[in-house]
Structures are given as C-alpha cells and as structure tokens.
Write a protein that holds these residues in place. Structure first.
Motif, PDB file in Angstrom:
ATOM      1  N   GLU A  15       0.836  -1.206   0.000  1.00 25.97           N
ATOM      2  CA  GLU A  15       0.000   0.000   0.000  1.00 25.97           C
ATOM      3  C   GLU A  15       0.867   1.251   0.000  1.00 25.97           C
ATOM      4  N   ALA A  16       1.977   1.194   0.751  1.00 19.08           N
ATOM      5  CA  ALA A  16       2.889   2.341   0.784  1.00 19.08           C
ATOM      6  C   ALA A  16       3.588   2.538  -0.549  1.00 19.08           C
ATOM      7  N   GLN A  17       3.744   1.483  -1.336  1.00 20.68           N
ATOM      8  CA  GLN A  17       4.435   1.547  -2.627  1.00 20.68           C
ATOM      9  C   GLN A  17       3.462   1.296  -3.777  1.00 20.68           C
ATOM     10  N   ARG A  18       2.261   1.809  -3.681  1.00 17.93           N
ATOM     11  CA  ARG A  18       1.234   1.482  -4.655  1.00 17.93           C
ATOM     12  C   ARG A  18       1.439   2.180  -5.993  1.00 17.93           C
ATOM     13  N   ILE A  19       2.159   3.271  -5.992  1.00 19.91           N
ATOM     14  CA  ILE A  19       2.390   3.964  -7.257  1.00 19.91           C
ATOM     15  C   ILE A  19       3.595   3.320  -7.934  1.00 19.91           C
ATOM     16  N   ALA A  20       3.379   2.627  -9.039  1.00 16.66           N
ATOM     17  CA  ALA A  20       4.454   1.917  -9.734  1.00 16.66           C
ATOM     18  C   ALA A  20       5.189   2.870 -10.663  1.00 16.66           C
ATOM     19  N   HIS A  21       6.506   2.707 -10.736  1.00 20.70           N
ATOM     20  CA  HIS A  21       7.343   3.465 -11.658  1.00 20.70           C
ATOM     21  C   HIS A  21       7.590   2.579 -12.879  1.00 20.70           C
ATOM     22  N   LEU A  22       6.891   2.826 -13.983  1.00 18.58           N
ATOM     23  CA  LEU A  22       6.955   1.968 -15.162  1.00 18.58           C
ATOM     24  C   LEU A  22       7.067   2.829 -16.418  1.00 18.58           C
ATOM     25  N   GLY A  23       8.107   2.597 -17.215  1.00 20.46           N
ATOM     26  CA  GLY A  23       8.284   3.333 -18.459  1.00 20.46           C
ATOM     27  C   GLY A  23       8.388   2.376 -19.629  1.00 20.46           C
ATOM     28  N   ASN A  24       8.290   2.935 -20.847  1.00 19.68           N
ATOM     29  CA  ASN A  24       8.401   2.090 -22.040  1.00 19.68           C
ATOM     30  C   ASN A  24       9.455   2.648 -22.981  1.00 19.68           C
ATOM     31  N   TRP A  25       9.990   1.762 -23.807  1.00 15.57           N
ATOM     32  CA  TRP A  25      11.013   2.169 -24.766  1.00 15.57           C
ATOM     33  C   TRP A  25      10.787   1.446 -26.085  1.00 15.57           C
ATOM     34  N   ASP A  26      11.330   2.033 -27.179  1.00 21.31           N
ATOM     35  CA  ASP A  26      11.163   1.496 -28.529  1.00 21.31           C
ATOM     36  C   ASP A  26      12.481   1.686 -29.277  1.00 21.31           C
ATOM     37  N   TRP A  27      13.069   0.550 -29.667  1.00 16.43           N
ATOM     38  CA  TRP A  27      14.395   0.593 -30.299  1.00 16.43           C
ATOM     39  C   TRP A  27      14.275   0.159 -31.754  1.00 16.43           C
ATOM     40  N   ASN A  28      14.629   1.079 -32.672  1.00 16.79           N
ATOM     41  CA  ASN A  28      14.712   0.750 -34.086  1.00 16.79           C
ATOM     42  C   ASN A  28      16.114   0.201 -34.340  1.00 16.79           C
ATOM     43  N   ILE A  29      16.183  -1.079 -34.531  1.00 17.01           N
ATOM     44  CA  ILE A  29      17.490  -1.722 -34.631  1.00 17.01           C
ATOM     45  C   ILE A  29      18.201  -1.319 -35.923  1.00 17.01           C
ATOM     46  N   LEU A  30      17.458  -1.139 -36.984  1.00 15.45           N
ATOM     47  CA  LEU A  30      18.070  -0.811 -38.273  1.00 15.45           C
ATOM     48  C   LEU A  30      18.722   0.578 -38.244  1.00 15.45           C
ATOM     49  N   THR A  31      18.078   1.548 -37.598  1.00 13.27           N
ATOM     50  CA  THR A  31      18.619   2.917 -37.529  1.00 13.27           C
ATOM     51  C   THR A  31      19.306   3.220 -36.210  1.00 13.27           C
ATOM     52  N   ASN A  32      19.224   2.269 -35.263  1.00 12.20           N
ATOM     53  CA  ASN A  32      19.788   2.429 -33.918  1.00 12.20           C
ATOM     54  C   ASN A  32      19.174   3.621 -33.186  1.00 12.20           C
ATOM     55  N   LEU A  78      16.560   5.015 -30.481  1.00 14.89           N
ATOM     56  CA  LEU A  78      15.923   4.510 -29.261  1.00 14.89           C
ATOM     57  C   LEU A  78      15.063   5.607 -28.660  1.00 14.89           C
ATOM     58  N   LEU A  79      13.831   5.302 -28.394  1.00 11.67           N
ATOM     59  CA  LEU A  79      12.898   6.242 -27.790  1.00 11.67           C
ATOM     60  C   LEU A  79      12.588   5.802 -26.367  1.00 11.67           C
ATOM     61  N   TRP A  80      12.742   6.741 -25.408  1.00 12.62           N
ATOM     62  CA  TRP A  80      12.392   6.488 -24.009  1.00 12.62           C
ATOM     63  C   TRP A  80      11.193   7.354 -23.634  1.00 12.62           C
ATOM     64  N   SER A  81      10.339   6.777 -22.827  1.00 16.88           N
ATOM     65  CA  SER A  81       9.293   7.615 -22.242  1.00 16.88           C
ATOM     66  C   SER A  81       9.902   8.446 -21.128  1.00 16.88           C
ATOM     67  N   ASP A  82       9.177   9.488 -20.670  1.00 15.55           N
ATOM     68  CA  ASP A  82       9.697  10.343 -19.604  1.00 15.55           C
ATOM     69  C   ASP A  82       9.989   9.553 -18.335  1.00 15.55           C
ATOM     70  N   GLU A  83       9.152   8.512 -18.075  1.00 13.76           N
ATOM     71  CA  GLU A  83       9.362   7.733 -16.847  1.00 13.76           C
ATOM     72  C   GLU A  83      10.659   6.944 -16.899  1.00 13.76           C
ATOM     73  N   VAL A  84      11.079   6.558 -18.119  1.00 20.24           N
ATOM     74  CA  VAL A  84      12.356   5.848 -18.240  1.00 20.24           C
ATOM     75  C   VAL A  84      13.492   6.779 -17.827  1.00 20.24           C
TER      76      VAL A  84
END
Length: 657
Positions: A327-344, A346-352
């Motif tokens: 309950e004390a840690q109910r707010i999860a810290h979760l971000g997403n990322w997207d990596w274009n391997i061909l162009t290298n 990488l996109l990070w969300s603000d949470e990342v």
C-alpha cells in the motif's frame, strides 16, 4: 481263496474240450489251423506289440503269447484266467466246481472283468479302460479275429494315472493358493483405497473370506472389532469354527471367525486346512497393522492440522505486512522504450528517464547510453540477454539488473521486451518496458527474511517439541521390547518394529529440521555450512559431493549467507534428482572484486532449454540471487554436466577481518 490249479491243457486236449463245449467242427478246424502257426504269429504279430498280448480261443485257452505276456504269467496252452489272471477273478461257483471236479465246467470260465464274449458276439473290440488288479491299473482290450478267436492285450497305465492324480492335486493346491493370494491381494487393495473407512475395510474383508476356503458354498465369516460386528450374508454360528485374534500394538481388539454350515471331512485343524490357518493369521495380522497405521495417520493428521493453523496464522501476519508495504508503494514506476534496430534509434518515455535518474529528454537515448546506465557488474549479463533475444525468434527478453544514477546511487529495475523480425528472420525492432522495482526488491527481501526466520522457528519447535517426544517414545518402545523379550512373549517382535519405526520417524524429522534450520551463521561464515551440506548430501544419496573453498569468505549479512546456502542447496538437489549425477563439486571462492559460489556436476546437463530443464528451481535460485543483489548464471558444461553460479560484488558483501 484261489481255485485249484489245473494242469496246462495240451493242444489236442484243448481241441477236445472245445468240441465238448459245442463249438462245432468249423471252429475246431480254425483252431487247429492256428495252433501249428503259433511260432509264426508270435514272431510276426504278438512280439511286435509294445504291451502284453495273447491270442486266446473262445474257451479261454491261450494259443499264443508275446514275451511281455509270458513274463507276467501267460502260458501257451493254459487257460488265460488261470495262468494270466491267477484265478483271482473267477466266480465262487466256478471255484467250487473246480475244487469238486478238478476240471472246468462245460460253459467255460471267464474272469469277472472279461469282455471276450461281448467282443466275439458283436465282432467288435471291447475295452475295460481302467482295470485295477495286482496293485496296478490296466487298460485291457479284447479284439475279435473271427468267431472263435480273439486278441487280448493289456496296457499298464499305472504311472500315467498316478501322474494324472498328481497333476490334479497340484492343480487343486494351486487353485487354493490362488484363492489365498486373491484374498491377501484384495485386503491390500482395500487398505490402499483412498478415503475408505475402517468399517468399509472390515465389511469387504469379511466378504473376501468364504471364496478363499476349500468349501466356499458352505462357508460364512464374522469380524468383530471392539464393539462392532461385521458378517457375511446368511451367517450362523456352528460347531465347525476357525478363528484368529486381531491385535493392535500387542493388545487384542477383535477377531475373525470362519464357520462351516455343516460337517466337513477331517483335515489338519478339524475340517480346516493348515493353509487356511496360515491365511487367517495373515489376514488378522494385516488388519492389526492397518488399524495401527490408520491410528498413526489420524494422530499425524491432527498434528498437521494444528501446524497448518499456526502456519496460516503466521502467513496471515506476513500477508498483512506485505499488504501494508504494498500500500505504501502502490504507485508503480513503469516506463516504455522502442528501439529501431536498423537505424539504432531509441525512444524512451519520460518515466524511463526518471528511473535512470535523469530529467526527461536530458540526453539522447541510444543503446550505448542505456548500457552506460547499467551497473558494470550487470552489464555483461544484460548484453547477453539482449543478444539471445535478437538471435532467436520467440526468445523473451526479461531481466532484473541495477542502474547507476548520476549521483552514484543505485536502483534495481526489471526489463521486459519483445523483438520484431522481418520476413527473412532478421531483427528490425525491439520494444519493451522498464520498471523500477527497487522498493519491491526491498520488500521481497524482508519477506524472505521473515520466511527464513519462521522456518527456523518451526524447525526449532519441531526439534525441541515433537523431536523430544518421539525420542522419549522410542526409549519407551525399546524398554517395552526388552521386557517382552525377557518374558519370551511373541509381542516382543511387534514392540521392536514399533521402536524401529519411531527411530526412522525421528531420523526423518531430523532431516526436515536440517532443511528448515540449515546453518547457524557465525558472522556470515559460509564454509562450515556448505561443507556440512556436501557431507549430508553424500551420506543421504550416495552421490559423491565435495566442497572446495579458497580462503575464509565472510559476508556482512546473515540473510545473504542464508540465500547463498539455499541457492547451493537447490542446485545440489537438482543435480541429484534430475541431473543423474555421480559427482558434484560445490565451491566458494573470492577475489578482490567478487564472491563466487559454484555448483558443477557430471550429469546429463540442462541442454539448450535451461528454463524447461530446471523449471521452478531455476526461477527460485534466480530470485534468491536477485534479492541479495547477485548475478545468477546456469549453463551446460563443455565436458558434460551443468554449472550453476552466483556472483556477488565483494564491496557489498565481503567483510574481511
């Protein structure tokens, strides 16, 4: 009394007697033709037969006999009933006539079993298949050759009849043994039936008894246990009774009784067989052991129920603690990322960015910049996980690792991702999430620590409580055995079995306690504990297990030491149970940078699919390593077998003195 022996008739006299008996000239002529050829018939016909054989005239005069017939008394020219039958089978009237007249009556004499007249009259062979005479059994044939002469031959079938009787007796005894085995098997099957009550066992056992006795149609049975009675249909008490007691821990608690409805022939025990006594004793003995086992199960179940209640209470307490922390840690810290391997790219969300200790969009997001944020001790592990996912479609990217913030602080994250492949099977894109699980890891470590303490407490209570009680019971059982043995009572054996059973339970309890309380960490000194683990495994399983260490390795946290021990314990158990190993080596080493725990074996190995080979055990070991901030690795050894390793940074876990 045998008849007076008559002088053997000469051929001419025999012919004359045939005439006097009214046989006619034609019969006499045929007989006269036969007699001169006696030697030829003997050679060509009779001696070729494998059994005693005689050529006999209607007036019972023996015209010819083969060697075997002569050996048993046949005399050519004599009467068959006199020389071959020894006058043992003629009637009293014929015997009296011979004694009074010193001659045979005009009608001739025949043995009581003789079928010669029938054969001659019908001109068909006659047979007496089982003639008992002179201590043997014979198969006798009369074969008519014409109206006045017949062939008589006999076959000694004594041995074959005796063998037939032996076979019948063996078959009968075998059928009895099968019935007895069916009874014992039926009882074993009954007691092993899940959820069956003792009353059901007793009733069905009673029904199994009559078919196993020699007169099942006239058999009934009754089982008495304490104040209950179980009977077969149509049960009645008769004078013809066989019974045995049911004893539980040496005390009579009931009996099994078998009755015949009517009087039967005398056998070994009245009308009952010795084997039936053995069977009845075996049944009551097994019933007594079954009752003892059920009573022990009930007592164990009661103790288990009490233990489960206590465990549930403790678990509830732990869940409440976990719920409060969650309950004390109910707010999860979760971000997403997207990596274009061909162009290298990488996109990070603000949470990342925030998870990595950066302001959103503070730096350019690239794969290299991501690796720079990963803790140096975890970097190789992360790269290997990424490369595995890129190399093979369907391979998940899922890993826990540490990241370093610009201020030097560390966070623990969980990353999960999937790779997108093109039609040629080449990786073109990788997407995923990163989750800050630092607080979760702290919580998990606390829960694991509580669980370890609880295991210790339960193990100590089992040792100090139940263990001491069982040890006391073992002494009492030994003392009881000694007293019964001194008195020469048969129950001493049962008391010895009870003592041995309690001793084995104590041994099993000690093994459980060792698993619950594996070691007493003295300043984090793992060496004695791991050496004891190796010795215990070798003693318990027979698999060679060796422990090696280099230097005195100490950790500054008891929980970390216990988790390392649990990892070693799980790896060794996997090597024994699943790896088919013959030799296991457990090693604990350290250098300036890290502490390394290794377990290697010479078994069948884990193969390419490590997750499938080790199952939940792998996840548990990896989880324990993650809780204490370690790196976990498992792989197939080059020379065969499996290598399991857990590596800890030395600066965090070593406390050299």
């Amino acid at each position: 009394m045998a008849a007076t022996k008559l002088k053997s008739a000469e051929p001419d006299a025999a012919l004359g007697r045939v005439k006097e008996q009214g046989q006619g000239m034609e019969g006499c002529k045929r007989a006269e033709e036969v007699l001169p050829d006696k030697q030829r018939l003997n050679e060509l016909l009779l001696d070729a037969l494998p059994h005693p054989a005689m050529l006999i005239r209607k007036d019972t005069t023996v015209l010819a006999a083969n060697r075997m017939a002569r050996e048993v008394g046949a005399v050519v020219g004599g009467y068959c009933w006199q020389c071959f039958g020894h006058s043992d089978f003629i009637s009293e009237q014929d015997e009296e006539y011979i004694n009074n007249h010193k001659d045979v009556p005009l009608g001739g004499i025949h043995c009581s079993f003789c079928l010669a007249d029938e054969a001659l009259e019908t001109q068909r062979p006659a047979n007496n298949p089982e003639l008992k005479a002179w201590g043997k059994i014979w198969d006798v044939y009369w074969v008519p050759l014409n109206e006045g002469i017949y062939l008589c031959y006999v076959i000694d079938i004594t041995e074959s009849k005796q063998a037939e009787q032996v076979r019948w007796k063996l078959a009968h005894n075998l059928a009895k043994r099968v019935n007895e085995l069916n009874c014992l098997y039926g009882l074993s099957k009954l007691v092993e039936t899940p959820h069956i009550t003792l009353d059901q066992v007793f009733q069905e056992m009673v029904e199994l008894i009559p078919p196993s006795w020699q007169f099942p149609g006239s058999t009934c049975a009754r089982l008495i246990f304490e104040d209950k009675e179980f009977t077969t249909d149509g049960f009645q008490v008769t004078p013809w009774r066989q019974s045995a007691e049911i004893k539980v821990r040496g005390k009579r608690t009931g009996s099994v009784e078998v009755y015949y409805h009517c009087e039967m022939p005398e056998c070994d025990e009245g009308p009952f067989l010795r084997e039936e006594r053995h069977l009845l004793d075996a049944v009551t003995e097994r019933l007594g052991r079954t009752v003892e086992h059920r009573q022990a199960e009930d007592a164990l179940q009661e103790a288990k129920d009490l233990l489960e209640i206590e465990v549930q209470q403790r678990t509830s307490e732990l869940r409440n603690k976990k719920k409060s922390l969650a309950e004390a840690q109910r707010i999860a810290h979760l971000g997403n990322w997207d990596w274009n391997i061909l162009t290298n790219e990488l996109l990070w969300s603000d949470e990342v960015y925030r998870i990595f200790g950066l302001c959103p969009q503070e730096v350019a997001a690239t794969y290299d910049s991501f690796l720079r944020r990963v803790h140096p001790d975890d970097r190789r592990q992360v790269e290997e996980a990424v490369n595995r996912a890129l190399a093979k479609p369907g391979t998940d990217y899922s890993i826990d690792h540490r990241v370093i913030h610009p201020d030097g602080s560390e966070r623990i994250v969980h990353e999960r991702g999937e790779v997108v492949f093109d039609s040629d099977g080449k990786p073109v894109r990788m997407i995923g999430t990163v989750h800050d699980i630092t607080e979760q890891k702290k919580l998990e470590r606390e829960i694991l620590h509580c669980s370890t303490d609880e295991q210790r407490r339960i193990g100590q209570e089992l040792h100090d409580g139940l263990g001491q009680e069982l040890t006391g019971l073992n002494y009492l059982a030994k003392s009881l055995h000694q007293r019964l043995q001194a008195k020469g009572l048969a129950e001493a054996g049962t008391a010895a079995e009870l003592a041995e059973g309690i001793r084995q339970v104590v041994g099993q309890l000690q093994t459980i306690v060792k698993g619950l309380v594996p070691l007493e960490v003295d300043g984090g000194d793992l060496v004695p504990a791991l050496r004891g683990l190796a010795e215990n495994v070798e003693e318990r399983t027979g698999v060679t297990c060796r422990f090696k260490s280099r230097g005195r390795v100490r950790v500054n946290d008891d929980n970390t030491a216990i988790q390392l021990y649990r990892i070693a314990q799980e790896a060794v158990n996997n090597a024994v149970k699943h790896g088919q190993s013959r030799q296991i080596t457990l090693a604990l080493t350290s250098d300036h940078n890290q502490i390394r725990l290794e377990v290697c074996d010479d078994g069948i190995g884990v193969g390419p699919d490590v997750e499938k080979a080790l199952g939940s055990g792998l996840r548990i070991m990896r989880y324990r390593a993650g809780v204490i901030g370690g790196r976990f690795d498992v792989r197939q050894r080059t020379g065969g077998g499996t290598l399991v390793a857990c590596i800890l940074p030395r600066e965090k876990h070593d406390d050299r003195q």
